[in-house]
Motif scaffolding. Sequence first.
Motif, PDB file in Angstrom:
ATOM      1  N   ASP A   1       0.840  -1.184   0.000  1.00  0.00           N
ATOM      2  CA  ASP A   1       0.000   0.000   0.000  1.00  0.00           C
ATOM      3  C   ASP A   1       0.881   1.241   0.000  1.00  0.00           C
ATOM      4  O   ASP A   1       0.866   2.028   0.926  1.00  0.00           O
ATOM      5  CB  ASP A   1      -0.909  -0.031   1.236  1.00  0.00           C
ATOM      6  N   GLY A   2       1.677   1.348  -1.046  1.00  0.00           N
ATOM      7  CA  GLY A   2       2.542   2.518  -1.145  1.00  0.00           C
ATOM      8  C   GLY A   2       3.752   2.396  -0.232  1.00  0.00           C
ATOM      9  O   GLY A   2       3.889   1.446   0.533  1.00  0.00           O
ATOM     10  N   SER A   3       4.646   3.337  -0.356  1.00  0.00           N
ATOM     11  CA  SER A   3       5.880   3.311   0.424  1.00  0.00           C
ATOM     12  C   SER A   3       6.205   4.724   0.854  1.00  0.00           C
ATOM     13  O   SER A   3       6.100   5.660   0.075  1.00  0.00           O
ATOM     14  CB  SER A   3       6.999   2.738  -0.440  1.00  0.00           C
ATOM     15  N   THR A   4       6.608   4.871   2.112  1.00  0.00           N
ATOM     16  CA  THR A   4       6.904   6.219   2.607  1.00  0.00           C
ATOM     17  C   THR A   4       8.261   6.711   2.118  1.00  0.00           C
ATOM     18  O   THR A   4       8.487   7.896   1.985  1.00  0.00           O
ATOM     19  CB  THR A   4       6.905   6.238   4.155  1.00  0.00           C
ATOM     20  N   ASP A   5       9.175   5.766   1.842  1.00  0.00           N
ATOM     21  CA  ASP A   5      10.532   6.196   1.474  1.00  0.00           C
ATOM     22  C   ASP A   5      11.060   5.517   0.208  1.00  0.00           C
ATOM     23  O   ASP A   5      12.257   5.531  -0.047  1.00  0.00           O
ATOM     24  CB  ASP A   5      11.484   5.932   2.640  1.00  0.00           C
ATOM     25  N   GLY A   6      10.157   4.896  -0.568  1.00  0.00           N
ATOM     26  CA  GLY A   6      10.569   4.278  -1.824  1.00  0.00           C
ATOM     27  C   GLY A   6      11.204   2.907  -1.659  1.00  0.00           C
ATOM     28  O   GLY A   6      11.669   2.312  -2.625  1.00  0.00           O
ATOM     29  N   THR A   7      11.247   2.368  -0.433  1.00  0.00           N
ATOM     30  CA  THR A   7      11.814   1.037  -0.221  1.00  0.00           C
ATOM     31  C   THR A   7      10.716   0.079   0.236  1.00  0.00           C
ATOM     32  O   THR A   7       9.653   0.493   0.701  1.00  0.00           O
ATOM     33  CB  THR A   7      12.906   1.053   0.874  1.00  0.00           C
ATOM     34  N   TRP A   8      11.011  -1.231   0.123  1.00  0.00           N
ATOM     35  CA  TRP A   8      10.039  -2.222   0.614  1.00  0.00           C
ATOM     36  C   TRP A   8       9.797  -2.040   2.105  1.00  0.00           C
ATOM     37  O   TRP A   8       8.681  -2.116   2.585  1.00  0.00           O
ATOM     38  CB  TRP A   8      10.546  -3.642   0.360  1.00  0.00           C
ATOM     39  N   SER A   9      10.893  -1.803   2.850  1.00  0.00           N
ATOM     40  CA  SER A   9      10.723  -1.725   4.300  1.00  0.00           C
ATOM     41  C   SER A   9       9.955  -0.468   4.710  1.00  0.00           C
ATOM     42  O   SER A   9       9.434  -0.413   5.815  1.00  0.00           O
ATOM     43  CB  SER A   9      12.068  -1.811   5.018  1.00  0.00           C
TER      44      SER A   9
END
Length: 231
Positions: free
Chosen positions: A201-209
């Motif tokens: 559901d989207g990413s806050t920092d462009g990474t999977w984690s």
Amino acid sequence: MSTLGIVGAGHIGSTVARLAVDAGVDVVIANSRDPETLADLVADLGPRARAATAEEAAGAGDLVVLTVPLKALGDLPVAAFEGRVVLDTGNYYPQRDGRIADLDDGSTTASELTARTLPGARVVKVFNNIFSEHLGALARPQAPAGSDERSVLAIAGDDASAKQAATALLDTIGYDVVDAGPLSEGWRFQPDTPAYGLPYDGSTDGTWSGSTAKRVGAEELRAALAAATRG
Ligand SMILES: NC(=O)c1ccc[n+]([C@@H]2O[C@H](COP(=O)([O-])OP(=O)(O)OC[C@H]3O[C@@H](n4cnc5c(N)ncnc54)[C@H](OP(=O)(O)O)[C@@H]3O)[C@@H](O)[C@H]2O)c1
């Protein structure tokens, strides 16, 4: 089921171990090294978990989760997988695994390669399109199968009874299943397909984690599998 073997104790292996133990399933888990190196993990998992060699883990129960990088397939104790249902999480990443011509030209799929490597096993492809953290977060073992709380995972395989066994394990740990067909159709939820990105559901920092998990229902997953194209 009483005992689940897990070969590979990294992101996915340790997450599946946690889900299984919490659901009352004993696990025997291995990495590529001395079982002693897994002492902290099994201590954290509690009395239902035991560390072992890959050979012991593969032979520990009827079902074994194989969750190692594809490049490690050639190092597995092949005979120990004889007669087992193998739940194969492996994805092909050329930058990690090296170039594999049969996968690059689309003449086979990652889990068919696993099945070829383990000729005595019945391979089911599963857990491939979900990030390990989301696998832990979306499990709903207490929710009834088919309910709106359950998230759905794709499976592929050539053996109906093996797929039934995989479905039963997934139900135990809190997931429903959509059957994507035989192993040859497993590419439909490999990296770079619509199904691969579905539980994110989207990413806050462009990474999977940095990403959060999103529940996936059966209709949504079926549509994503149908929309896949082979590059
Ligand atoms: N990470 C994810 O969210 C995710 C999601 C879906 C699918 N996958 C796929 O699932 C597979 C596993 O991914 P992962 O992220 O869990 O990997 P990982 O964190 O790198 O862990 C890999 C594990 O495999 C073990 N291993 C390597 N060679 C082995 C061998 N010959 N015998 C026994 N164990 C061996 C490693 O042991 P050592 O520590 O001793 O090397 C390690 O415990 C990969 O194909 C990956 O692409 C990953």
